[in-house]
Design a protein around this motif. Structure first.
Motif, PDB file in Angstrom:
ATOM      1  N   PHE A  50      -6.560  -4.401  -3.864  1.00 57.63           N
ATOM      2  CA  PHE A  50      -5.979  -3.431  -4.797  1.00 57.63           C
ATOM      3  C   PHE A  50      -6.459  -3.678  -6.217  1.00 57.63           C
ATOM      4  N   ARG A 108       2.686   1.585  -3.359  1.00 58.09           N
ATOM      5  CA  ARG A 108       1.819   1.546  -4.542  1.00 58.09           C
ATOM      6  C   ARG A 108       2.431   0.691  -5.653  1.00 58.09           C
ATOM      7  N   GLU A 123       0.838  -1.207   0.000  1.00 60.27           N
ATOM      8  CA  GLU A 123       0.000   0.000   0.000  1.00 60.27           C
ATOM      9  C   GLU A 123       0.873   1.258   0.000  1.00 60.27           C
ATOM     10  N   ARG A 134      -3.658   0.520  -6.705  1.00 59.01           N
ATOM     11  CA  ARG A 134      -4.394   1.439  -5.849  1.00 59.01           C
ATOM     12  C   ARG A 134      -5.396   0.620  -5.044  1.00 59.01           C
ATOM     13  N   PRO A 135      -5.626   1.016  -3.802  1.00 59.46           N
ATOM     14  CA  PRO A 135      -6.619   0.284  -3.004  1.00 59.46           C
ATOM     15  C   PRO A 135      -8.022   0.417  -3.599  1.00 59.46           C
ATOM     16  N   LEU A 182      -7.477  -2.025   4.785  1.00 60.08           N
ATOM     17  CA  LEU A 182      -6.115  -1.553   5.049  1.00 60.08           C
ATOM     18  C   LEU A 182      -6.095  -0.653   6.285  1.00 60.08           C
ATOM     19  N   GLU A 186      -9.477  -0.094   0.974  1.00 51.49           N
ATOM     20  CA  GLU A 186      -9.172   1.052   1.835  1.00 51.49           C
ATOM     21  C   GLU A 186      -9.674   0.815   3.257  1.00 51.49           C
TER      22      GLU A 186
END
Length: 86
Positions: free
Chosen positions: A50, A18, A15, A58-59, A67, A64
């Protein structure tokens, strides 16, 4: 549990960077090994963390949220171990 905490740290490095390749370099493991960790974890929890593209990762919206929870687990883990030792 130690292995699970390590997996969470590896995923959080992905994360942060990236990039699976960059995260693998930072963690001193191979990119394919880190990809396997991520893919196995996503399969186990049934959520894609992701979205992957040529420009990086990207999440996802679900990612999100998860995470964020993973950050809390990592933050609390050392404190839990300390309190169990005392």
């Amino acid at each position: 549990t130690a292995m699970r905490i390590n997996q969470l740290r590896q995923i959080l490095e992905i994360e942060k960077c990236r990039s699976i390749s960059q995260a693998a370099r930072n963690l001193y493991i191979s990119q394919p090994s880190l990809s396997i960790v991520l893919n196995d974890f996503e399969k186990e929890i049934g959520v894609q963390l992701f979205t992957r593209s040529n420009t990086g990762i990207r999440p996802t919206p679900d990612g999100e949220r998860l995470l964020s929870m993973m950050h809390e687990v990592i933050w609390c883990a050392p404190r839990q171990v300390d309190s169990e030792i005392k």
